[in-house]
Design a protein around this motif. Structure first.
Motif, mmCIF file in Angstrom:
data_model
loop_
_atom_site.group_PDB
_atom_site.id
_atom_site.type_symbol
_atom_site.label_atom_id
_atom_site.label_comp_id
_atom_site.label_asym_id
_atom_site.label_seq_id
_atom_site.Cartn_x
_atom_site.Cartn_y
_atom_site.Cartn_z
ATOM 1 N N GLU A 107 0.825 -1.141 0.119
ATOM 2 C CA GLU A 107 0.049 -0.014 0.045
ATOM 3 C C GLU A 107 0.997 1.248 0.044
ATOM 4 O O GLU A 107 0.468 2.105 -0.732
ATOM 5 C CB GLU A 107 -0.903 -0.045 1.237
ATOM 6 N N ALA A 108 2.063 1.110 0.941
ATOM 7 C CA ALA A 108 2.798 2.476 1.048
ATOM 8 C C ALA A 108 3.468 2.724 -0.394
ATOM 9 O O ALA A 108 3.672 3.506 -0.994
ATOM 10 C CB ALA A 108 3.888 2.409 1.987
ATOM 11 N N VAL A 109 4.197 1.622 -1.246
ATOM 12 C CA VAL A 109 4.744 1.507 -2.240
ATOM 13 C C VAL A 109 3.940 2.130 -3.472
ATOM 14 O O VAL A 109 4.328 2.884 -4.277
ATOM 15 C CB VAL A 109 5.505 0.380 -2.517
ATOM 16 N N GLU A 110 2.586 1.844 -3.274
ATOM 17 C CA GLU A 110 1.787 2.214 -4.430
ATOM 18 C C GLU A 110 1.223 3.677 -4.467
ATOM 19 O O GLU A 110 0.339 4.105 -5.165
ATOM 20 C CB GLU A 110 0.662 1.183 -4.635
ATOM 21 N N GLU A 111 1.401 4.403 -3.305
ATOM 22 C CA GLU A 111 1.326 5.604 -3.489
ATOM 23 C C GLU A 111 2.409 6.195 -4.175
ATOM 24 O O GLU A 111 2.061 7.465 -4.577
ATOM 25 C CB GLU A 111 1.843 6.159 -2.016
ATOM 26 N N VAL A 112 3.178 5.716 -4.779
ATOM 27 C CA VAL A 112 4.334 6.100 -5.720
ATOM 28 C C VAL A 112 3.950 5.438 -6.933
ATOM 29 O O VAL A 112 3.633 6.343 -8.167
ATOM 30 C CB VAL A 112 5.634 5.730 -5.409
ATOM 31 N N LEU A 113 3.953 4.217 -7.204
ATOM 32 C CA LEU A 113 3.777 3.356 -8.376
ATOM 33 C C LEU A 113 3.231 2.102 -8.100
ATOM 34 O O LEU A 113 3.399 1.443 -6.930
ATOM 35 C CB LEU A 113 5.161 3.267 -9.072
ATOM 36 N N PRO A 114 2.489 1.529 -9.149
ATOM 37 C CA PRO A 114 2.005 0.038 -8.780
ATOM 38 C C PRO A 114 2.961 -0.956 -8.839
ATOM 39 O O PRO A 114 4.164 -0.774 -9.313
ATOM 40 C CB PRO A 114 1.071 -0.214 -9.954
#
Length: 240
Positions: A107-114
């Motif tokens: 979830e945290a990573v997908e604040e940037v990219l999938p």
């Protein structure tokens, strides 16, 4: 949302070092008030071609050519929720690379990219592991070369014995980033650790690896002396 780099921005960094066959590492720095805090990227060549990038940091072009000579970056590993700063420019530079993270960090990573999820790399010598006891938010990576094992850990162990500047020194000491000896940062323990016994068991299992030669941490110098004792010590502190 936290601020992440949108463009390829090269900050202060040292030389790219070959520490084993097909295994490169480099220390970069995050510029902060009154100092610069160390962060580390590691690059592992994969058996099928290409490389896995652990905690990517933009480097100068001569160093990037060294990485590309080792193989095209195929996997961009985000080892924990706090290591997303330069994910977008790395993906822009290598659009076919897969973004790899632990399930609890997705979830945290997908604040940037999938994210693409975990991957086996099809390589018996390079293996990812979800670290037990931290809510599936941290990864470890095992890299075997010629009978020697390198263990990559993220924010559950630090070895920042040479912080640059007053601000970095104060931050490293206050947050327990291993100024005097390798330590688990207390901020990481407070934020991530959910099951101290499970995490201690993981440290003991890593310590029991007979071929373990070095521990490469995301913040600080690689640990090459008494590596088993360091891991056993952290396990004992978690259990105590």
């Amino acid at each position: 949302m936290a601020k992440f780099n949108e463009e390829w921005t090269v900050g202060p960094h040292g030389p790219l070092e070959a520490i084993d066959d097909g295994l490169l590492t480099v220390e970069g720095e995050i510029v902060m008030p009154l100092g610069r805090f160390p962060r580390r990227m590691t690059v592992a060549r994969l058996a099928g071609g290409g490389t896995a990038i652990w905690s990517g940091i933009p480097l100068r072009e001569p160093e990037m050519r060294q990485i590309e000579a080792l193989g095209d970056p195929k996997f961009l590993i985000v080892p924990g929720v706090g290591h997303r700063l330069d994910l977008k420019p790395w993906k822009q530079r290598y659009p076919s690379a897969k973004i790899v993270c632990a399930p609890g960090a997705r979830e945290a990573v997908e604040e940037v990219l999938p994210a693409d999820g975990l991957d086996s790399f099809d390589d018996a010598e390079v293996r990812l592991e979800i670290v037990p006891g931290v809510g599936e938010r941290e990864l470890a990576m095992h890299v075997r070369r010629g009978g020697k094992l390198s263990l990559l850990l993220n924010d559950i162990l630090a070895n920042v014995q040479h912080p640059h500047g007053l601000g970095a020194h104060v931050l490293a000491r206050l947050m327990g980033f291993g100024v005097s000896r390798p330590k688990m940062p207390w901020v990481g323990k407070r934020m991530f650790v959910e099951d101290e016994k499970a995490l201690a068991a993981a440290f003991r299992a890593w310590a029991a690896e007979p071929d373990l030669t070095r521990i490469i941490v995301s913040h600080g110098d690689p640990i090459t002396r008494d590596v088993q004792a360091v891991l056993e010590g952290i396990a004992a502190e978690l259990e105590g």
